[in-house]
Design an enzyme around this catalytic site. Structure first.
Site, PDB file in Angstrom:
ATOM      1  N   ARG A 158       2.479   4.936  17.208  1.00 55.92           N
ATOM      2  CA  ARG A 158       2.081   5.908  16.434  1.00 55.92           C
ATOM      3  C   ARG A 158       2.904   7.307  16.863  1.00 55.92           C
ATOM      4  NH1 ARG A 158       1.590   2.331  12.985  1.00 55.92           N
ATOM      5  NH2 ARG A 158      -0.283   1.072  13.268  1.00 55.92           N
ATOM      6  N   SER A 182      -4.448  -7.850   8.714  1.00 54.92           N
ATOM      7  CA  SER A 182      -4.170  -6.793   8.727  1.00 54.92           C
ATOM      8  C   SER A 182      -3.105  -6.797  10.024  1.00 54.92           C
ATOM      9  CB  SER A 182      -5.189  -5.441   9.009  1.00 54.92           C
ATOM     10  OG  SER A 182      -4.387  -4.422   9.485  1.00 54.92           O
ATOM     11  N   ASP A 230       0.768  -1.129  -0.032  1.00 52.08           N
ATOM     12  CA  ASP A 230       0.042   0.174  -0.059  1.00 52.08           C
ATOM     13  C   ASP A 230       0.745   1.078  -0.066  1.00 52.08           C
ATOM     14  OD1 ASP A 230      -2.389  -1.353  -0.094  1.00 52.08           O
ATOM     15  OD2 ASP A 230      -2.786  -1.153   1.984  1.00 52.08           O
ATOM     16  N   ASP A 287      -5.795   4.163  13.918  1.00 50.98           N
ATOM     17  CA  ASP A 287      -4.647   4.467  13.657  1.00 50.98           C
ATOM     18  C   ASP A 287      -4.545   5.914  12.852  1.00 50.98           C
ATOM     19  OD1 ASP A 287      -2.984   2.785  14.973  1.00 50.98           O
ATOM     20  OD2 ASP A 287      -2.983   1.440  13.303  1.00 50.98           O
TER      21      ASP A 287
END
Ligand code: ARG
Length: 401
Positions: free
Chosen positions: A95, A175, A14, A124
């Protein structure tokens, strides 16, 4: 000067495709940023070369493993952070450190925009964008997978058409996000809540049903910070890595839950966090003997609030900062050793010792040496129950009238 976009780059399909997409959609040059938070896998140099091969004008790579362990995992450990009582905040912790590096790269390369590869359904995206807004209020955020509707099929088609140096055949139905604090697995057949996880989804942990012989480890803490394993001083990163290995071999730290996302969706999540769960268990047991009762009760509430803030993407918020100060203060006497037996999926505490312990043998013992005057308990109970007793007699009087 051409506009520049900094992209949070994982090296996967991606974000590799996103490099060209951003260029086509915005005309901007792309700077790929890869941050090592202990996710393992490919080397940063391989990832850097792939970014350049996919059309990035620059690639910024950062080994943030120690920074992540010390500045992000450690505060979570001090807070005993388990979202909804289960989830040790694995992705939520990484993050903010990635955001720091994204903003630093934006400054270094003169970018006006930051891009990430999250979808529009998860937490996220919120964590990235709230973090970026906070640290770089002048920066704009874009999310190609979400905003340009980059689906997996489109990504594969794009990669093949443009001959990108990335594998498009590997079909992983899950995922996955992972770092040194743990691993998160979502989607695929796990979306049916009745389906049990199959063996193939696990990577950090071995099957607990067939464990090797029990593994006993002594974890030493200094003011809430794990500093040694079996008497050998190690960095925090090394301690987490070593416990991932040892507790992982015993199948410790597998978590299968349905969780409340910030965006209002309930979702099935499978986590593996052998090191994190062992450390949190040991740390909590050391607090049990070193933190005064009222402080400990309040800390549990404060720690839960801290956990929710971090889960909800508020790492850089004032309340989180204030709670950090409170939690740090509670750790002043959290020093000592905890003995843990790792076996068959369980991290069992079997011993504790501390020079700053509040445990008083002479008060606790039922044997010779008892210094506790039991006759004083009677009056204490009388007064302790007084308020409820007075209210209850009022209730009975009114009910009877
Ligand atoms: N549900 C977890 C969280 O919100 C994990 C998310 C992991 N991300 C992923 N792309 N698998 O923190």
């Amino acid at each position: 000067m051409t506009d520049r976009v900094v992209l949070a780059y994982s090296g996967g399909l991606d974000t590799s495709v996103a490099i060209g997409w951003i260029d086509e959609a915005t005309g901007a040059e792309v700077i790929a940023v890869a941050v090592d938070v202990g996710q393992g896998g490919e080397s940063l140099e391989t990832i850097r070369q792939r970014a350049l091969g996919c059309g990035a004008v620059e690639a910024y790579v950062a080994d943030a493993r120690d920074e992540f362990a010390e500045g992000y995992c450690l505060p979570a450990l001090k807070a005993n952070a388990l979202y909804q009582g289960h989830y040790p905040l694995v992705s939520a912790l990484s993050r903010p450190v990635i955001v720091k590096h994204l903003v630093a790269a934006a400054r270094q390369f003169g970018a006006s925009t930051v891009a990430h590869g999250c979808t529009g359904k998860g937490n996220d995206q919120v964590r990235f964008e709230v973090g970026i807004q906070t640290l770089g209020p002048d920066l704009t955020c874009i999310a190609p997978v979400r905003d340009l509707a980059l689906t997996r099929d489109k990504a594969i088609e794009y990669a093949e058409r443009n001959d990108l140096p990335i594998e498009t055949t590997k079909k992983n139905p899950y995922s996955i996000d992972q770092n040194v604090w743990g691993r998160a697995v979502e989607t695929g057949y796990l979306e049916d809540l009745w389906n049990a996880p199959t063996k193939d989804i696990y990577d950090y942990t071995a099957t607990p049903e067939f464990p090797p012989a029990p593994d006993e480890v002594i974890i030493s803490f200094r003011e809430g910070v794990p500093v040694a394993l079996d008497g050998v001083e190690l960095s925090q990163l090394q301690i987490i890595q070593e416990l991932n290995r040892r507790a992982g071999a015993q199948g410790v730290g597998r978590i299968d839950v349905v969780e409340d996302r910030l965006v209002g969706i309930k979702s099935r999540e499978v986590y593996e966090a052998p090191g994190a769960m062992t450390l949190i268990t040991a740390h909590k047991h050391l607090e049990d003997i070193t933190v005064e009762r009222e402080q400990a009760r309040f800390k549990a509430t404060a720690g839960q609030r801290w956990t929710e803030l971090v889960y909800d993407g508020q790492w850089f918020s004032p309340l989180k900062r204030s709670l950090d100060a409170f939690i740090d203060d509670t750790q002043r006497y959290v020093s000592g050793d905890i003995r843990v037996v790792l076996h068959g999926g369980v991290a069992q505490v079997t011993g504790r010792r501390s020079d700053t312990s509040l445990y008083d043998f002479n008060l606790a013992t039922y044997d010779i040496g008892d210094t506790f005057d039991q006759s004083q308990a009677k009056g204490f109970i009388e007064l302790w129950g007084m308020s409820a007793k007075v209210a209850s007699s009022r209730d009975q009087r009114i009910a009877g009238s």
